[in-house]
Design an enzyme around this catalytic site. Structure first.
Site, short mmCIF file in Angstrom:
data_model
loop_
_atom_site.label_atom_id
_atom_site.label_comp_id
_atom_site.label_asym_id
_atom_site.label_seq_id
_atom_site.Cartn_x
_atom_site.Cartn_y
_atom_site.Cartn_z
N ASP A 16 -6.85 -5.12 -21.56
CA ASP A 16 -7.95 -4.31 -20.82
C ASP A 16 -8.80 -4.03 -21.99
O ASP A 16 -8.49 -3.45 -23.21
CB ASP A 16 -7.19 -2.58 -20.82
CG ASP A 16 -8.02 -1.60 -20.52
OD1 ASP A 16 -7.71 -0.45 -20.09
OD2 ASP A 16 -9.29 -1.72 -20.45
N GLY A 38 -14.93 -0.67 -12.18
CA GLY A 38 -14.55 -2.03 -13.21
C GLY A 38 -14.44 -1.70 -14.51
O GLY A 38 -14.18 -0.45 -14.85
N ASP A 40 -17.29 -1.13 -16.37
CA ASP A 40 -18.05 0.01 -16.66
C ASP A 40 -17.49 1.18 -16.41
O ASP A 40 -17.55 2.21 -17.33
CB ASP A 40 -19.38 -0.27 -15.68
CG ASP A 40 -20.57 0.58 -15.83
OD1 ASP A 40 -21.55 0.53 -15.44
OD2 ASP A 40 -20.68 0.89 -17.15
N THR A 131 -17.95 -11.52 -12.51
CA THR A 131 -16.67 -11.98 -11.57
C THR A 131 -16.06 -11.15 -10.86
O THR A 131 -15.04 -11.31 -10.42
CB THR A 131 -16.01 -12.99 -12.44
OG1 THR A 131 -15.49 -11.98 -13.32
CG2 THR A 131 -16.56 -13.98 -13.00
#
Ligand code: APR
Length: 188
Positions: A16, A38, A40, A131
């Protein structure tokens, strides 16, 4: 997986990115700089409100119309271990990447590294930009990402101590690992 290119360690890890202990981490942002999901979402929720405050200031001053794709800006790291967050916007793809999308993705990595150097940052973590929600082909995006980073290391020997890709799942990690092996074999 990690490789040494001159004095710089290029490493791939599963994890992470909000937990990364490099001086800077890179956010896969959108042009609004107002947060999202995600990477952000994780960075803003773990980093705290000060990051969003700084992003609002950037929107009021440097980028009133939003951060263009491929450009990068820097804020503090808020409550994160990282001292800085570099926010960049990757291209939105429809699967396989056009040449223009590859160039924009390369710009996002290159401009992030350039900004890190300007701020005298010596270690930086990247996610796999574009992605996820932006749906660029993982394999093609990984090759663009790694080639851009390797080229930058060769153009700036011994500047960075470490450039790390923090990949969220085994799947994306193996895509990057295979791409890195392919690039290094070619360049042997
Ligand atoms: N740490 C590392 N990688 C992560 C994390 C995390 N905490 N969370 C997600 N990822 C991975 C995803 O699995 C994907 O491989 O990061 C990669 C990029 O996915 P996104 O975060 O969706 O980024 P991107 O595809 O560039 O889309 C950007 O999504 O969250 C919104 O506001 C953002 O509009 C922007 C868009």
């Amino acid at each position: 997986m990690e490789v040494k290119i001159g004095g710089t360690t290029l490493s791939l890890v599963i994890g992470d990115i909000t937990q990364a202990d490099t001086e800077a981490i890179v956010n896969a942002a959108n042009p609004s700089l107002m947060g999202g999901g995600g990477v952000d979402g994780a960075i803003h929720s773990k980093g705290g409100p000060s990051i969003l405050q700084e992003c609002k200031k950037i929107r009021e001053t440097l980028y009133p119309d939003g951060l263009p794709t491929g450009e990068a800006v820097i804020t503090s790291g808020g409550n994160l271990k990282a001292k800085y967050v570099i926010h960049t916007v990757g291209p939105i793809c429809d699967g396989f990447m056009t040449e223009k999308e590859k160039q924009l993705l390369s710009n996002a990595y290159r401009n992030s590294l350039t900004l890190a150097k300007i701020h005298n940052i010596k270690s930086i973590s990247f996610p796999s930009i574009s992605t996820g929600a932006y749906r660029c082909d993982k394999k093609e995006a990984s090759k663009v990402a790694l080639q851009t980073v390797i080229d930058f290391i060769k153009e700036n020997p011994n500047w960075f101590k470490e450039i790390r890709f923090v990949l969220f799942t085994e799947d994306i990690y193996h895509v990057y690992k295979q791409s890195l092996e392919e690039i290094l074999n070619v360049s042997d």
